[in-house]
Design an enzyme around this catalytic site. Structure first.
Site, short mmCIF file in Angstrom:
data_model
loop_
_atom_site.label_atom_id
_atom_site.label_comp_id
_atom_site.label_asym_id
_atom_site.label_seq_id
_atom_site.Cartn_x
_atom_site.Cartn_y
_atom_site.Cartn_z
NE ARG A 198 -0.99 7.44 6.14
CZ ARG A 198 -1.12 7.17 4.86
NH1 ARG A 198 -2.31 6.88 4.36
NH2 ARG A 198 -0.10 7.19 4.04
N GLY A 199 -3.49 3.34 10.20
CA GLY A 199 -4.37 3.30 11.37
C GLY A 199 -3.66 2.80 12.61
#
Length: 424
Positions: A363-364
């Site tokens: 997700r980062g």
């Protein structure tokens, strides 16, 4: 709200399913159908538990709400806006550039995933978030639908709208501003998720579903002030909706689902408690705000606030030109965002930073790429630069690092150090 009446049709491949609630309660008539199985089965999207040897109930949907014309809807919205308390203009916010940038990037690209704003008391967190209302762009929604259904996207449609599309009916659509919904800390789960009137089903043979705050927030913004004080049962509801994009209400063996895709914005004071890691990870970006130390700047903030308190209408009018300019800029940037490119080499370096910081999941990486593209579009460029990435990467990764209780350095500084090490 500028409204217009038009027609819209979507792909015929959209599957048929349950009708969704109308702006008012929907009445569902229950008609018995014979059957011997004791298993739980689904009828047109609604699950009903039947007992062996007894008849089961198939629930059909009847919309009994009256249609609201676009002119009536526009008049109602204008009257509602006039009756609301005045909102502090976004352009009048002094300082707190990091927080303002994170909010603007999420308005430009809602798929970034929201913002978590943490900082001292009295630093303007709630004021800044609520000031976004004036800047939110307009979207196309199906007229009279309580879920702000997108007439072109099946994933953002309520069940009733989907059924109409399958039947080949024309959908009346209007333009309306993105909705911002406040989630109170003391809200009950029924108020958030919606309620099913079981008593009416048992006594009158009909069942009414009243949509909750998650229905209203679909395709909009859900704001939680003091999010770190939110009750655990509401945190669980938010986690479920944020993960799936749908809200499901289960009562007495009956299940009703509706779309609930929203930008999640939270604010809080870190001294009052930490957020659960599962919820923290659901925020796309993390902004830290601190108390302004410069005496001249503090005086300016106090004077501006005093002016607003004396005459809110006059104060807002003094910022009309700046607000309109920012609105036009946001609308232009949103339209140009799909054409912004990011070089493959820069993508690789972003992922290398995430890997060396031991960031869990991907997700980062995704959020950093999206935020960098949104920032490049905001600056009027078609290509992402290293400077764009350096600006947004601390906000995208600082809350995803594993906590070390013995570490005194700010997690954002750790991200910056690793960034310069990789991008050098």
């Amino acid at each position: 709200m500028a409204g217009f009446l038009a027609t819209s049709s979507s792909a015929a491949a959209i599957w048929a399913s349950l009708s969704s609630p109308s702006p008012k309660s929907l009445v569902h008539s229950l008609s018995p159908t014979p059957g011997q199985s004791g298993r739980r089965k689904f009828y047109r999207g609604i699950a009903v538990t039947g007992k062996k040897g007894r008849s089961r109930f198939c629930i059909s949907i009847t919309n009994v709400a009256t249609e609201i014309s676009p002119a009536q809807e526009k008049a109602r919205k204008i009257a509602s806006m006039k009756s609301q308390r005045p909102v502090y203009p976004f352009s009048a916010i002094v300082g707190q550039d990091e927080m303002k940038l994170c909010l603007l990037l999420n308005v430009i690209d809602p798929k970034i995933g929201g913002v978590m704003i943490m900082g001292d008391r009295g630093t303007g967190k709630s004021t800044t978030v609520r000031s976004l209302v004036d800047l939110l762009p307009e979207i196309t929604v199906v007229s009279g639908d309580p879920f702000n259904s997108d007439p072109e996207d099946p994933e953002s449609m309520g069940m009733e709208v989907r059924e109409k599309v399958v039947r080949g009916e024309e959908l009346p659509v209007i333009m309306t501003k993105i909705t911002m919904v406040d989630l109170p800390l003391g809200a009950t789960e029924d108020r958030v998720c919606g309620t099913i009137d079981i008593e009416k089903a048992l006594t009158e043979g009909v069942k009414a579903f009243e949509p909750g705050l998650l229905a209203k927030a679909n395709r909009g913004i859900l704001y939680v002030d003091e999010v770190n004080l939110l009750d655990d049962h509401l945190v669980d509801v938010l986690l479920d909706s944020a993960a799936s994009g749908w809200n499901t209400v289960e009562r007495e063996g009956i299940s009703i689902s509706h779309p609930a895709r929203f930008i999640l914005i939270g604010s809080g004071n870190p001294e009052e408690g930490e957020l659960r890691p599962q919820l923290l990870d659901r925020f796309g970006m993390h902004a830290q705000v601190g108390t302004v130390r410069d005496a001249e700047l503090r005086v300016k903030i106090v004077e501006e606030r005093a002016r607003f308190d004396r005459n809110p209408k006059e104060f807002r009018e003094s910022y009309n030109a700046e607000q309109e300019k920012l609105q036009q800029q946001i609308a232009s940037v949103r339209s140009s965002l799909p054409s912004v490119n990011i070089d493959h080499e820069l993508r690789v370096k972003i992922s290398k930073v995430c890997a060396e910081l031991n960031v869990d999941g991907l997700r980062g990486d995704i959020v950093t790429n999206r935020a960098a593209k949104a920032l490049a579009a905001l600056k009027g460029r078609g290509e992402v630069t290293t400077e764009d990435i350096a600006t947004v990467i601390p906000n995208c990764l600082r809350h995803r690092l594993r906590k070390d209780p013995l570490e005194s350095i700010d997690s954002g500084l750790l991200v910056i150090e690793k960034f310069y090490e990789v991008f050098a």
